[in-house]
Design an enzyme around this catalytic site. Sequence first.
Site, mmCIF file in Angstrom:
data_model
loop_
_atom_site.group_PDB
_atom_site.id
_atom_site.type_symbol
_atom_site.label_atom_id
_atom_site.label_comp_id
_atom_site.label_asym_id
_atom_site.label_seq_id
_atom_site.Cartn_x
_atom_site.Cartn_y
_atom_site.Cartn_z
ATOM 1 N N ASP A 13 0.823 -1.368 0.108
ATOM 2 C CA ASP A 13 -0.260 -0.047 -0.036
ATOM 3 C C ASP A 13 0.679 1.264 0.064
ATOM 4 O O ASP A 13 0.374 2.315 0.420
ATOM 5 C CB ASP A 13 -0.945 0.162 1.348
ATOM 6 C CG ASP A 13 -1.898 -1.180 1.498
ATOM 7 O OD1 ASP A 13 -2.295 -1.743 0.400
ATOM 8 O OD2 ASP A 13 -1.979 -1.764 2.396
ATOM 9 N N GLU A 14 1.971 1.285 -0.470
ATOM 10 C CA GLU A 14 2.905 2.238 -0.616
ATOM 11 C C GLU A 14 2.805 3.301 -1.596
ATOM 12 O O GLU A 14 3.384 4.313 -1.772
ATOM 13 C CB GLU A 14 4.450 1.964 -0.764
ATOM 14 C CG GLU A 14 4.811 1.059 0.413
ATOM 15 C CD GLU A 14 4.849 -0.599 -0.035
ATOM 16 O OE1 GLU A 14 5.177 -1.374 0.715
ATOM 17 O OE2 GLU A 14 4.038 -0.779 -1.022
ATOM 18 N N LYS A 16 2.477 2.042 -5.156
ATOM 19 C CA LYS A 16 2.929 1.542 -6.319
ATOM 20 C C LYS A 16 2.194 1.770 -7.479
ATOM 21 O O LYS A 16 2.770 1.850 -8.675
ATOM 22 C CB LYS A 16 3.215 -0.028 -6.179
ATOM 23 C CG LYS A 16 4.121 -0.416 -4.953
ATOM 24 C CD LYS A 16 4.582 -1.903 -4.726
ATOM 25 C CE LYS A 16 3.312 -2.723 -4.328
ATOM 26 N NZ LYS A 16 2.825 -2.317 -2.983
ATOM 27 N N GLY A 40 -3.968 -4.719 -4.778
ATOM 28 C CA GLY A 40 -4.625 -3.941 -5.633
ATOM 29 C C GLY A 40 -3.661 -2.563 -5.822
ATOM 30 O O GLY A 40 -2.940 -2.125 -4.871
ATOM 31 N N HIS A 41 -3.866 -2.172 -7.029
ATOM 32 C CA HIS A 41 -3.184 -0.914 -7.372
ATOM 33 C C HIS A 41 -4.197 0.152 -8.058
ATOM 34 O O HIS A 41 -5.165 -0.310 -8.842
ATOM 35 C CB HIS A 41 -2.229 -1.107 -8.615
ATOM 36 C CG HIS A 41 -0.797 -1.759 -8.078
ATOM 37 N ND1 HIS A 41 0.080 -2.309 -9.042
ATOM 38 C CD2 HIS A 41 -0.483 -2.252 -6.827
ATOM 39 C CE1 HIS A 41 1.000 -3.069 -8.277
ATOM 40 N NE2 HIS A 41 0.893 -2.935 -7.121
ATOM 41 N N GLN A 224 2.214 -6.107 -3.207
ATOM 42 C CA GLN A 224 2.452 -6.038 -1.463
ATOM 43 C C GLN A 224 3.808 -5.406 -1.179
ATOM 44 O O GLN A 224 4.243 -4.337 -2.101
ATOM 45 C CB GLN A 224 2.401 -7.408 -1.212
ATOM 46 C CG GLN A 224 0.552 -7.957 -1.575
ATOM 47 C CD GLN A 224 0.816 -9.304 -1.745
ATOM 48 O OE1 GLN A 224 1.434 -10.139 -2.424
ATOM 49 N NE2 GLN A 224 -0.137 -10.140 -1.041
#
Length: 430
Positions: A13-14, A16, A40-41, A224
Amino acid sequence: MANVAVVGAQWGDEGKGKIVDWLSNRADVVVRFQGGHNAGHTLVVGDKVYKLSLLPSGVVQGKPSVIGNGVVVDPRALLDEIARIEAQGVAITPDILKLADNACLILPLHRDLDGAREAQAGAGKIGTTGRGIGPAYEDKAGRRAIRVGDLADPEALDAKIERLLAHHGALRKGLDLPEIDPAALKAELLAIAPRVLRFTGEPVWRQLDRAYRDGKRILFEGAQGALLDVDHGTYPYVTSSNTVAGQAAAGSGLGPRSVGYVLGIVKAYTTRVGEGPFPTELTDADGQRLGERGREFGTVTGRARRCGWFDAVLVRQSIAVNGIHGIALTKLDVLDGFESLKICVGYRVGDRELDYLPAGLRDQAAAEPIYETLEGWADSTQGARSWRDLPANAVKYVRRVEELIQAPVALLSTSPERDDTILMQDPFAG
């Protein structure tokens, strides 16, 4: 080093999605190399928001995109995602999307097992998404998985299904789950086969090898984060695949020399979804403020993320394990307005001071952060596109992060918008 591998350097969740989308505009091929539809993105392009799970981010820009052998694929989830993205005006054709025929499938029985085991775990639950990712990887390692290419050979499916159900039958009985009808499972697989197999053809590894030899720019897209890696993460509160940069080679079918520049995505603070240790977690007003301002809810699960101060110890550890050349620092704007900010520079575990997170579960849970305090800034960083646009204390914060994690900031993201990005070092230039 013309190729770039993008990996999360925290617990996922950074941000990406935005960075991969920004880089894919300059890539020739984009490859997903691990995970499944548990990741998820979110891509924001103009006034459109695309939420991807299995599809590589390159599809939004019409770039050749590959789902590699390291990914576990739920065929129905894949087809549902394709339909949803096509409804937004993006064509997903076999010319755009390539699916590795040696990727393993996630089946309904994997989801059943995932949910039943988590429900029975009680206080020991790991916090999985319940999408069958772990059980699918277990079957892959146990050499009983059904792979994408098996859908093209109906006669061989009988033996495959028999071997698979010999294992799952006993598990389902022990968990009070109904018995699986092998004929029904085969019929379901054959019904969906043509819609999935249209994205296969020439082996993916050959296509990627040819692209590499032709000097094409390949973007390896991780899902992730490194702290969820099954070997190097906060085990057992991890995912079931290797999320580190080394998996880019194994999960795509290209050798290690093809990976090139490794870009670690790092949020300007720290978040985590689900269970597990989190030394810098905040349960006070500051933590709530980070969550609200950062809109910290999972793209796939919708679960609220736990929030805390930036942990330089963990990021430095991720940089070493991944061989990260530079980082993309995201969500700096979420820190706007804080009078002071804290950065974790070490841990206290009992009577010891450590500059790394130990592997032991009890030690991880006992780790107390040692903080360094920095002065915050009042002015907004949102939408900044050059260093000159940043408040002086924001620049100081970024520079201190670089010192502590021992890696340079290559990209700085100041909003979800694609173009609100400050470039300091071009990953594709090496």
